[in-house]
Write a protein that holds these residues in place. Structure first.
Motif, short mmCIF file in Angstrom:
data_model
loop_
_atom_site.label_atom_id
_atom_site.label_comp_id
_atom_site.label_asym_id
_atom_site.label_seq_id
_atom_site.Cartn_x
_atom_site.Cartn_y
_atom_site.Cartn_z
N GLU A 256 -6.21 -4.78 3.47
CA GLU A 256 -5.64 -4.90 2.12
C GLU A 256 -4.56 -3.85 1.84
O GLU A 256 -3.66 -4.09 1.04
CB GLU A 256 -6.75 -4.82 1.08
CG GLU A 256 -7.69 -6.01 1.10
CD GLU A 256 -7.00 -7.35 0.89
OE1 GLU A 256 -6.08 -7.44 0.06
OE2 GLU A 256 -7.38 -8.31 1.57
N GLN B 232 0.01 -6.02 1.60
CA GLN B 232 1.03 -6.15 0.55
C GLN B 232 2.40 -6.25 1.22
O GLN B 232 2.68 -5.55 2.19
CB GLN B 232 0.94 -4.94 -0.39
CG GLN B 232 1.72 -5.06 -1.66
CD GLN B 232 3.17 -4.64 -1.53
OE1 GLN B 232 3.60 -4.02 -0.57
NE2 GLN B 232 3.95 -5.01 -2.52
N GLN C 95 5.08 2.87 -2.31
CA GLN C 95 4.42 2.21 -1.19
C GLN C 95 4.05 3.20 -0.09
O GLN C 95 2.98 3.10 0.53
CB GLN C 95 5.29 1.08 -0.64
CG GLN C 95 5.62 -0.01 -1.64
CD GLN C 95 4.40 -0.59 -2.33
OE1 GLN C 95 3.32 -0.69 -1.75
NE2 GLN C 95 4.56 -0.96 -3.59
#
Length: 99
Positions: A6, A10, A45
C-alpha cells in the motif's frame, strides 16, 4: 503471498520507486520534472517512502547551491520487487486461458 504494498502502490510513489530502482540515485529536480509534479508533491511522497524505510534524501552542497539526491534503500528495492511481482501475477489473470 505478500500482496500489494500500500505504501508503494500509490501512483506517484510507484513511479518514483521505479525511477529510483534503475539507478543508484537521482537528483530531486530530475524526478520532479519527469513526473510533472510540484516540489511539494514530490517532497510529500518522499516523506512517506522515507517513513517506511524505502527511500533516502541526501542534500549535497555544491558551490553555491545544494543538490538533493533521492535513492531507494535495499529494503525499498526489495519491497518494490515484491510489489512488481504481485502486479505481474494480477496482470497474468487477464491473459486468455488456452486449452
Amino acid at each position: 503471498m505478500p500482496g500489494l504494498n500500500e505504501v508503494i502502490h500509490q501512483a506517484h510513489r510507484l513511479q518514483i520507486c521505479a525511477m529510483l530502482a534503475a539507478v543508484e540515485a537521482l537528483e530531486f529536480s530530475v524526478v520532479r520534472d519527469a513526473l510533472g509534479i510540484s516540489d511539494s508533491v514530490l517532497s510529500k511522497q518522499m516523506k512517506v517512502l522515507q517513513a517506511a524505510g524505502y527511500a533516502t534524501v541526501k542534500k549535497v552542497p555544491t558551490n553555491s547551491r545544494t543538490h538533493t539526491w533521492l535513492a531507494l534503500t535495499p529494503v525499498g528495492r526489495e519491497a518494490l520487487a515484491d510489489h512488481l511481482t504481485e502486479l505481474r501475477r494480477i496482470a497474468a489473470l487477464a491473459e486468455p486461458v488456452t486449452t
